[in-house]
Design an enzyme around this catalytic site. Sequence first.
Site, PDB file in Angstrom:
ATOM      1  N   ARG A 191     -18.576 -33.975   3.372  1.00  0.00           N
ATOM      2  CA  ARG A 191     -18.074 -32.937   2.489  1.00  0.00           C
ATOM      3  C   ARG A 191     -18.462 -33.196   1.032  1.00  0.00           C
ATOM      4  O   ARG A 191     -17.673 -33.603   0.211  1.00  0.00           O
ATOM      5  CB  ARG A 191     -16.562 -32.785   2.642  1.00  0.00           C
TER       6      ARG A 191
ATOM      7  N   ARG B  74     -23.360 -37.114  -2.678  1.00  0.00           N
ATOM      8  CA  ARG B  74     -23.763 -37.062  -4.089  1.00  0.00           C
ATOM      9  C   ARG B  74     -23.087 -38.115  -4.953  1.00  0.00           C
ATOM     10  O   ARG B  74     -23.431 -38.244  -6.125  1.00  0.00           O
ATOM     11  CB  ARG B  74     -23.514 -35.676  -4.658  1.00  0.00           C
TER      12      ARG B  74
ATOM     13  N   ARG C 201     -32.169 -35.749  -5.273  1.00  0.00           N
ATOM     14  CA  ARG C 201     -31.730 -34.419  -5.704  1.00  0.00           C
ATOM     15  C   ARG C 201     -32.344 -34.039  -7.061  1.00  0.00           C
ATOM     16  O   ARG C 201     -32.506 -32.856  -7.349  1.00  0.00           O
ATOM     17  CB  ARG C 201     -30.206 -34.427  -5.774  1.00  0.00           C
TER      18      ARG C 201
ATOM     19  N   ASP D 239     -24.871 -27.380   4.638  1.00  0.00           N
ATOM     20  CA  ASP D 239     -23.692 -26.865   3.951  1.00  0.00           C
ATOM     21  C   ASP D 239     -23.095 -25.735   4.773  1.00  0.00           C
ATOM     22  O   ASP D 239     -23.811 -25.047   5.503  1.00  0.00           O
ATOM     23  CB  ASP D 239     -24.022 -26.374   2.544  1.00  0.00           C
TER      24      ASP D 239
ATOM     25  N   TYR E 143     -15.918 -17.028   0.612  1.00  0.00           N
ATOM     26  CA  TYR E 143     -17.096 -17.188  -0.244  1.00  0.00           C
ATOM     27  C   TYR E 143     -17.899 -15.900  -0.302  1.00  0.00           C
ATOM     28  O   TYR E 143     -18.418 -15.521  -1.349  1.00  0.00           O
ATOM     29  CB  TYR E 143     -17.978 -18.337   0.250  1.00  0.00           C
TER      30      TYR E 143
HETATM   31  O1  CP3 Z   1     -21.341 -34.728   2.533  1.00  0.00           O
HETATM   32  C1  CP3 Z   1     -22.352 -34.411   3.139  1.00  0.00           C
HETATM   33  O2  CP3 Z   1     -23.475 -34.614   2.663  1.00  0.00           O
HETATM   34  C2  CP3 Z   1     -22.216 -33.746   4.502  1.00  0.00           C
HETATM   35  C3  CP3 Z   1     -22.683 -32.367   4.537  1.00  0.00           C
HETATM   36  C4  CP3 Z   1     -21.766 -31.340   3.887  1.00  0.00           C
HETATM   37  C5  CP3 Z   1     -21.988 -30.741   2.618  1.00  0.00           C
HETATM   38  N1  CP3 Z   1     -21.051 -29.762   2.435  1.00  0.00           N
HETATM   39  C6  CP3 Z   1     -23.076 -31.098   1.677  1.00  0.00           C
HETATM   40  C7  CP3 Z   1     -22.971 -30.699   0.258  1.00  0.00           C
HETATM   41  C8  CP3 Z   1     -20.625 -30.747   4.426  1.00  0.00           C
HETATM   42  C9  CP3 Z   1     -19.927 -31.070   5.744  1.00  0.00           C
HETATM   43  C10 CP3 Z   1     -20.200 -29.732   3.508  1.00  0.00           C
HETATM   44  C11 CP3 Z   1     -19.059 -28.841   3.777  1.00  0.00           C
HETATM   45  C12 CP3 Z   1     -18.618 -27.873   2.761  1.00  0.00           C
HETATM   46  N2  CP3 Z   1     -19.366 -27.213   1.821  1.00  0.00           N
HETATM   47  C13 CP3 Z   1     -17.299 -27.377   2.672  1.00  0.00           C
HETATM   48  C14 CP3 Z   1     -16.174 -27.728   3.627  1.00  0.00           C
HETATM   49  C15 CP3 Z   1     -15.544 -29.028   3.363  1.00  0.00           C
HETATM   50  C16 CP3 Z   1     -14.564 -29.103   2.231  1.00  0.00           C
HETATM   51  O3  CP3 Z   1     -14.841 -29.879   1.289  1.00  0.00           O
HETATM   52  O4  CP3 Z   1     -13.537 -28.436   2.259  1.00  0.00           O
HETATM   53  C17 CP3 Z   1     -17.249 -26.458   1.592  1.00  0.00           C
HETATM   54  C18 CP3 Z   1     -16.038 -25.705   1.084  1.00  0.00           C
HETATM   55  C19 CP3 Z   1     -18.562 -26.354   1.073  1.00  0.00           C
HETATM   56  C20 CP3 Z   1     -19.056 -25.474  -0.036  1.00  0.00           C
HETATM   57  C21 CP3 Z   1     -19.609 -26.299  -1.106  1.00  0.00           C
HETATM   58  N3  CP3 Z   1     -20.898 -26.793  -1.110  1.00  0.00           N
HETATM   59  C22 CP3 Z   1     -18.950 -26.806  -2.280  1.00  0.00           C
HETATM   60  C23 CP3 Z   1     -17.529 -26.501  -2.672  1.00  0.00           C
HETATM   61  C24 CP3 Z   1     -19.885 -27.619  -2.959  1.00  0.00           C
HETATM   62  C25 CP3 Z   1     -19.675 -28.428  -4.234  1.00  0.00           C
HETATM   63  C26 CP3 Z   1     -20.050 -27.630  -5.409  1.00  0.00           C
HETATM   64  C27 CP3 Z   1     -19.789 -28.347  -6.724  1.00  0.00           C
HETATM   65  O5  CP3 Z   1     -20.560 -28.061  -7.654  1.00  0.00           O
HETATM   66  O6  CP3 Z   1     -18.871 -29.146  -6.848  1.00  0.00           O
HETATM   67  C28 CP3 Z   1     -21.088 -27.600  -2.200  1.00  0.00           C
HETATM   68  C29 CP3 Z   1     -22.334 -28.327  -2.500  1.00  0.00           C
HETATM   69  C30 CP3 Z   1     -22.637 -29.497  -1.613  1.00  0.00           C
HETATM   70  N4  CP3 Z   1     -22.579 -29.487  -0.240  1.00  0.00           N
HETATM   71  C31 CP3 Z   1     -23.080 -30.790  -2.045  1.00  0.00           C
HETATM   72  C32 CP3 Z   1     -23.326 -31.534  -0.872  1.00  0.00           C
HETATM   73  C33 CP3 Z   1     -23.899 -32.928  -0.790  1.00  0.00           C
HETATM   74  C34 CP3 Z   1     -23.303 -31.222  -3.504  1.00  0.00           C
HETATM   75  C35 CP3 Z   1     -24.565 -30.599  -3.911  1.00  0.00           C
HETATM   76  C36 CP3 Z   1     -25.187 -31.145  -5.142  1.00  0.00           C
HETATM   77  O7  CP3 Z   1     -24.767 -30.799  -6.241  1.00  0.00           O
HETATM   78  O8  CP3 Z   1     -26.179 -31.880  -4.969  1.00  0.00           O
END
Ligand code: CP3
Length: 326
Positions: free
Chosen positions: A3, A7, A16, A52, A129
Amino acid sequence: MMRQAGRSLPEYREIRAGRSFMELVHDPKLSAEVTLQPIRRFGMDAAVIFCDILVPAEAMGRSVSIVEGTGPIVEPPVRTRDDVESLNDFVPERDTAFLAEAMGLVRAELGDERAMIGFCGAPFTLASYMVEGRSSRNYERTKGMMLGEPETFARLMERIVDNSIPYLELQAEASADALQIFDSWGGALDEATWRTFIFPHVARLVEAAKGTGKPVILYVNNGGHLLEAMADTGADVLSLDWRVTAKDAIARVGDRCAFQGNLDPTILFSTPAVVKREVRHVIDSFAGAAGHIYNMGSGILPTTPLENTTAHWEEVLRDVTPGASA
Ligand code: CP3
């Protein structure tokens, strides 16, 4: 490390740099690499595939981007019945082939000793979303649609589930060992509302996912009040945030489900000794459960000190040998 977890690692930030998040997701070699980074550094016995929950929203015809400081943006938003009908039904083998390919590369390196977890978003979280177009505090438009135009809302949920089923099947085919469904925003609803508007769709998704023969994990963030309803979906494992105690979860769900969870990720801002003590407390607290997969109750935060993350995994993995059944 799941989740948005990866990062927090310097090696993730290095890959990245100079690329968008979606570029990483679409590149099987790079997503396999990012999936494996935490395993190489810490040696866990399971990997969460790097992808994601918003990938299916993109495959259904919306543009998805992760914007620094804002979070995910989905454009154009889905607000009317026509918008709902305008979404694509996608073909996972064709439109998300990059994911199957990444999973193949990860499996080749993991072997059979370590597990790989595939996942998708739950319909309410994905719908939020799509309807809001971005993260939201109160989900006004989504709840507005749910109560004001229940047929449009149900149709959106149905279309998301119709598309999520073959998407999870693709991941099962690509050798996922378990499938996790993330309802990050489901906890914003009271139990009666969740049961009425959300449960039927999640239960259909869980049932279809179980049809692959893989165990299904259901996570509802802030969902402590929903444990019984979550268990009623038929999920094999309930993933818990840190607000629920193991004692309470076991008392309410018994051996109907195993549990995943549930360290508060902010504990990793303390000291290595405190982190280790708290990890041990979590592991011990689930001793009476039907089964337990250790993880944090939510994603590790990006600014977490590496020293504490290292101490955390040392303690978690103290007694774990990959391939041995724990
Ligand atoms: O951690 C991992 O690398 C596993 C893969 C994974 C990601 N997102 C990668 C990711 C998983 C399982 C998710 C799930 C996810 N994505 C959820 C459900 C889990 C939870 O936390 O409730 C949700 C709501 C999302 C939507 C999402 N995508 C958010 C809220 C964000 C963060 C945005 C922010 O700016 O804070 C993302 C981006 C994301 N997904 C990143 C990663 C590694 C960070 C991306 C980056 O900036 O490089």
